[in-house]
Design an enzyme around this catalytic site. Structure first.
Site, PDB file in Angstrom:
ATOM      1  N   HIS A 145       0.799  -1.230  -0.014  1.00  0.00           N
ATOM      2  CA  HIS A 145       0.057   0.051  -0.070  1.00  0.00           C
ATOM      3  C   HIS A 145       0.766   1.394   0.066  1.00  0.00           C
ATOM      4  CE1 HIS A 145      -3.533   2.309  -0.176  1.00  0.00           C
ATOM      5  NE2 HIS A 145      -2.921   3.183   0.448  1.00  0.00           N
TER       6      HIS A 145
ATOM      7  N   TYR B 280       1.597   5.309  -2.470  1.00  0.00           N
ATOM      8  CA  TYR B 280       1.598   6.455  -1.878  1.00  0.00           C
ATOM      9  C   TYR B 280       3.225   7.190  -2.368  1.00  0.00           C
ATOM     10  CZ  TYR B 280      -2.819   6.772   0.082  1.00  0.00           C
ATOM     11  OH  TYR B 280      -4.133   6.787   0.164  1.00  0.00           O
TER      12      TYR B 280
ATOM     13  N   PHE C 167      -6.509   1.603 -10.640  1.00  0.00           N
ATOM     14  CA  PHE C 167      -5.137   2.170 -10.383  1.00  0.00           C
ATOM     15  C   PHE C 167      -4.510   2.598 -11.894  1.00  0.00           C
ATOM     16  CE2 PHE C 167      -2.875  -1.338 -12.538  1.00  0.00           C
ATOM     17  CZ  PHE C 167      -3.582  -2.589 -11.838  1.00  0.00           C
ATOM     18  N   HIS C 168      -5.206   2.354 -13.070  1.00  0.00           N
ATOM     19  CA  HIS C 168      -4.967   2.988 -14.188  1.00  0.00           C
ATOM     20  C   HIS C 168      -5.468   4.419 -14.152  1.00  0.00           C
ATOM     21  CE1 HIS C 168      -3.767  -0.556 -15.699  1.00  0.00           C
ATOM     22  NE2 HIS C 168      -3.139   0.058 -16.532  1.00  0.00           N
TER      23      HIS C 168
ATOM     24  N   ARG D 190      -9.720  -9.401 -13.040  1.00  0.00           N
ATOM     25  CA  ARG D 190      -8.490  -8.997 -13.416  1.00  0.00           C
ATOM     26  C   ARG D 190      -7.505  -9.885 -13.662  1.00  0.00           C
ATOM     27  NH1 ARG D 190      -5.487  -6.543  -8.314  1.00  0.00           N
ATOM     28  NH2 ARG D 190      -4.118  -5.802  -9.901  1.00  0.00           N
TER      29      ARG D 190
END
Lengths: 161, 51, 550
Positions: free
Chosen positions: C224, C228, C376-377, C440
Site C-alpha cells: 500500500h 503513496y 489504478f490506471h 483482472r
C-alpha cells in the site's frame, strides 16, 4: 498554523462523511453478520482430499432452504462434485460455501454476486450467501494461478423453485 | 470617459468585493468533489445490498 | 546565433538525474508496449505467438511500469529538485547516489532477464506459493537496496541543509522528498524481509516450504505505501511547482507539510485493505486497518482544497470574476500546467474508487475484478503519470541545457488529450466490466459460455480501443522526451519553484521534528499489525512447496 474557515468546514464535512461510511460498514459487519470472509480454520494442504468435508465436494442440503456447498480448487479446476460443472440451487436458498485449494492461491468469485474470496493453501475459506435472484452465475478464478487461470470455471444455476 | 480618480476608486472597490469572494469557488469545487465521493460510494453500497 | 546551454542545476547533479530519466522512459516504452499487446489479446482478436505467454507479458507490464518507471522517475525528480532548492550535492553524496542507481539498474536487468526467459511469470506481486527463479527475487532485492542508497543521500542532503541553516525553515521540495523516502524506507522493510528471509532461501532450495499468509502480509505492508510512494511526488509537483507555473503562490506552506506528515503516518498501517477477502486474518483487525485507511483520505481532502485555493487566488488576481470565473484564467495552453491539472481532475474518480475499494465488506463487490485495474490506471497511470509527463516538459530540458519549444509544448497538449481519451475509454470499460464481475489478470476466455461472462466481450473490445489510443499517446510522449533530451534548441529552461503567498502563515517547528513523526509512524504500524501478525504466525498451517504453473 492558520486554516481558512472554508477549509475547516470542508474537512469537517469530509471527515464526517468518512465517519458515516465507517459506521454503516461497521454496523453491517459487526451487528448484522456481514463480515468479509475471514475463516480462521486451517488444514494440511497436502491432505485436502482426506480432510472432511473436502473428501466429498458437492452440494448437500442441511436444512430447509439451507445448503452446504463444498468445493476444492486446484490448478486449473473447481471440483464441485459433478463432472458437468453445474450446481443447481433453488432461489431463496441460503448456501454455506466451504472451499479450499490444493496448490496455489486461487480466487473464488461468483460473478454478479458478493461471493468473492481468496483461497489460500492451508486455509479453509467460507462464506454464506442467500440467493435472492434466479439466474445462471459463472464461478471463476480471479487470482492469477498459472497458465490455465482463465480456464477455471463452474456454473451455479439458481432456479425458481 | 471616466475621470481617472473615479476609475481608481471603482477598481479599489472591485478588489475589495473580490476579497469577499475569496475561496468561495474553492469551497464549491471541493463540495462538488465531496458530492461525487458520496454518490459513487452509495451507488456501490446499494449494489452490495441488492446482490 | 548559437545559444548557450545552461542547466538549471549543477551539471553533475543534472547528469545523475538524467540517468534516471533515460531508464524511466525506456521502461515507459517497454511497459506500455506490453500493455497494448495485453489489451489486443484480451479483445479476442490477437493470438499471441508460441513462446510468448499472456501472463509473462503481464509480469513485464507490472514490474516495468509499477516498479521501474515509477521509482526511477521519482528518484530523478527528487534528486533534481533537492539539488535546486537545497543546493548541490557533495561529490561523496553524488557517488553514493550513483552506486544506488547502478545497483537498481543492474537489478532491473537481472529480474527482466528471468522474466523474459519465462522463469518468473508470477506477476509483479509474485504471490507464493508460485515460485520464480531465484534470480527474479535477487534482482528485485538489488532494486530495493539501491533505492535505499539514494534515499540516504536525500536524507543526508536535507540534514546538511538544516545544519548549514540552523533554525530556518527547510526548502519545501527537500522536505517532501525526505517524507517520501522515509515512507519508502519504512515500507520496503516489509518486502525486503519476505524476499530475503522467505522467497530467496525457498527458491534456492535452502528451505522446503513457505508460509504463504506471512509472505502476503509482509508484501501488502509494503504494497500500500508503494502507491503513496508514487503519489507523493505528484503532490510535490502540485503543491510546490504548479503555483509557480501559473504565476501564483503556495496557498499554505505549513498545511502542505502537515498533509505530507499525515500521509507518512497513515499510508503504512493499512495493508489489510488489500487482504480483506483472505482467510486467516481476524475481521476485527481488518476493520481497524480500514479505519486507518479512511484517515489517509484526509490529507488528500486537504490537498484538494489547497490546490483549488491556489488556482482561485491566482485566477482572481488575473481578473476572474464570479464563482468559477478564475478557471478561465489558468494557462490552459501551457502543457506544463495542463498535464498535471488534468492529472488532478482524474484523481477525483480515482480517489472515489479507492474509498470504495477500502470499505471492508463492500470490497467483495469488486475484489480482484478488473474494476481494480481501472482504479489504478486512473490514479497511478493517469494522475501520477500525466503529472510526471507535465514535469518532464520543463525538467528534461532544464537538466540538459535545452528549451521547451512552442512546438513541443503543443505536442504536450495533444499528448495530454490523447492520453485522457484513451484512459477514459479503457478505464471506464474496466470499471464497468469489473462491476459485472469481470476478473483482472486474465487472458482472453469465453469461460463456460454463460451469458454473464459473454457480456464481458464488448468491454474488452473497448479496452483494446482505449489501450491503442494510449499506446499512441505513449509514442507521442517518447518523441517529446527524445526531442527535449537530445534535439531541442540549446538554452536555459526555468526550473519553476513555487513560493508562498501572504496567506501562508508561519510553519510550526514541530513539523520538522523527525524523531517524533518516525516514532508515531512506527507506533501506528505496531498497533495495526502486531497482534494479527502474531496470530497469523501462531496459527499457521503447514507451509507450501514451490509451484511453477506457467
Amino acid at each position: 498554523m492558520n486554516m481558512h474557515k472554508y477549509e475547516k468546514v470542508w474537512l469537517l464535512f469530509g471527515t464526517g462523511t468518512l465517519l458515516i461510511f465507517l459506521i454503516i460498514v461497521g454496523i453491517s459487519a459487526f451487528y448484522m453478520g456481514n463480515q468479509p470472509p475471514s475463516c480462521a480454520v486451517t488444514l494440511n494442504p497436502d491432505k485436502v482430499d482426506e480432510t472432511e468435508p473436502f473428501n466429498e465436494p458437492g452440494l448437500k442440503q442441511i436444512g430447509d432452504d439451507e445448503y452446504q456447498l463444498t468445493i476444492v480448487a486446484s490448478a486449473f479446476n473447481y471440483d464441485v462434485g459433478s463432472d458437468d460443472k453445474v450446481i443447481e440451487i433453488p432461489k431463496g436458498a441460503t448456501v454455506h460455501f466451504n472451499v479450499t485449494t490444493k496448490d496455489v492461491i486461487h480466487g473464488f468469485e461468483l460473478a454478479g454476486t458478493n461471493v468473492n474470496m481468496m483461497l489460500e493453501p492451508g486455509y479453509i475459506s467460507t462464506y454464506t450467501n442467500t440467493f435472492k435472484n434466479a439466474g445462471t452465475y459463472t464461478l471463476l478464478c480471479n487470482e492469477y494461478c498459472g497458465a490455465g487461470h482463465h480456464l477455471m470455471a463452474a456454473t451455479i444455476e439458481v432456479v425458481e423453485s | 470617459m471616466a475621470n481617472p480618480q473615479t476609475q481608481h476608486h471603482i477598481e479599489k472597490k472591485e478588489v475589495h468585493k473580490e476579497k469577499g469572494n475569496d475561496y468561495k469557488g474553492t469551497f464549491m469545487s471541493v463540495m462538488l468533489l465531496g458530492g461525487f465521493l458520496i454518490l459513487s460510494w452509495v451507488g456501490v453500497w446499494i449494489l452490495y445490498l441488492i446482490r | 546565433m548559437i545559444k548557450k546551454s545552461i542547466r538549471s542545476i549543477n551539471t553533475q547533479d543534472a547528469k545523475l538525474a538524467m540517468a534516471h530519466m533515460y531508464v524511466a522512459f525506456i521502461a515507459l516504452f517497454i511497459g506500455a508496449s506490453a500493455g497494448l499487446i495485453q489489451t489486443l489479446e484480451r479483445s479476442g482478436k490477437l493470438k499471441l505467438p508460441a513462446g510468448i505467454g499472456y501472463y509473462q507479458i503481464l509480469t513485464v507490464h507490472g514490474v516495468i511500469l509499477g516498479l521501474v518507471l515509477t521509482t526511477f522517475f521519482i528518484l530523478g525528480f527528487m534528486l533534481a529538485s533537492q539539488s535546486k532548492t537545497a543546493g548541490k550535492y557533495t561529490s561523496g553524496e553524488r557517488k553514493f547516489a550513483w552506486i544506488g542507481f547502478w545497483m537498481m539498474t543492474i537489478g532491473v536487468v537481472i529480474t527482466a532477464t528471468f522474466i523474459l526467459l519465462n522463469e518468473a511469470s508470477v506477476l509483479y506481486t509474485f504471490y507464493a506459493p508460485m515460485m520464480a527463479h531465484p534470480g527474479f527475487y535477487i534482482g528485485l532485492t538489488l532494486v530495493i537496496v539501491g533505492s535505499w542508497f539514494e534515499g540516504f543521500v536525500i536524507f543526508k542532503r536535507h540534514a546538511r541543509w538544516r545544519k548549514e541553516n540552523p533554525g530556518e525553515r527547510t526548502p519545501l521540495l527537500s522536505y517532501m522528498s525526505v517524507i517520501t523516502m522515509l515512507m519508502w524506507q519504512i515500507a520496503t522493510l516489509g518486502v525486503a524481509a519476505t524476499v530475503l528471509i522467505q522467497f530467496i532461501p525457498w527458491s534456492l532450495g535452502l528451505t522446503d516450504s513457505i508460509d504463504v499468509l506471512v509472505s502476503r502480509t509482509l508484501f501488502w505492508y509494503f504494497g500500500h505505501p508503494l502507491v503513496y510512494f508514487w503519489l507523493l511526488p505528484a503532490y510535490m509537483a502540485w503543491y510546490a511547482i504548479i503555483p509557480k507555473i501559473i504565476g501564483g503562490k503556495i496557498f499554505s506552506d505549513s498545511l502542505a507539510r502537515l498533509s505530507f506528515i499525515l500521509l507518512l503516518l497513515f499510508s503504512i498501517p493499512v495493508g489489510f485493505h488489500h487482504q480483506l477477502t483472505e482467510p486467516g486474518i481476524d475481521p476485527f483487525w481488518k476493520y481497524i486497518q480500514v479505519v486507518l485507511t479512511f484517515l489517509v483520505v484526509i490529507p488528500s481532502l486537504m490537498t484538494a482544497f489547497s490546490l483549488f485555493a491556489t488556482f482561485e487566488a491566482r485566477g482572481r488576481e488575473l481578473g476572474g470574476k464570479g464563482l468559477f470565473g478564475w478557471i478561465k484564467k489558468m494557462p490552459w495552453k501551457d502543457a506544463r500546467f495542463l498535464a498535471p491539472f488534468i492529472g488532478m481532475l482524474w484523481f477525483i474518480p480515482g480517489g472515489a474508487g479507492g474509498i470504495i475499494n477500502a470499505s471492508n465488506q463492500m470490497n467483495q463487490v469488486i475484489h480482484n475484478t478488473i474494476w481494480v485495474t481501472g482504479h489504478f490506471h486512473l490514479t497511478a497511470a493517469t494522475s501520477v503519470m500525466l503529472t510526471f509527463f507535465g514535469l518532464a516538459y520543463w525538467l528534461i530540458p532544464s537538466l540538459t541545457g535545452r528549451t521547451l519549444t512552442a512546438r513541443m509544448n503543443k505536442w504536450g497538449i495533444i499528448q495530454t488529450i490523447v492520453w485522457s481519451l484513451g484512459m477514459a475509454i479503457m478505464s471506464g470499460a474496466m470499471h464497468w466490466q469489473g462491476l459485472l464481475g469481470g476478473p483482472r489478470r486474465s487472458a482472453y476466455s469465453e469461460y463456460l459460455g454463460n451469458a454473464d461472462t459473454a457480456a464481458f466481450g464488448p468491454y474488452q473490445l473497448a479496452q483494446a480501443v482505449g489501450g491503442s489510443i494510449l499506446f499512441i499517446g505513449m509514442i507521442i510522449m517518447l518523441v517529446i522526451f527524445v526531442n527535449l533530451a537530445f534535439f531541442a534548441p540549446k538554452g536555459e529552461q526555468e526550473f519553476p519553484v513555487a513560493v508562498e503567498g501572504e496567506t501562508s502563515g508561519t510553519t510550526p517547528a514541530v513539523l520538522e521534528n523527525w524523531k517524533l513523526w518516525i516514532g508515531v509512524t512506527c507506533a501506528l504500524i505496531l498497533f495495526a499489525y502486531t497482534i494479527p501478525f502474531i496470530d497469523i504466525i501462531q496459527n499457521a498451517p503447514p507451509g507450501s512447496p514451490g509451484f511453477k504453473l506457467w
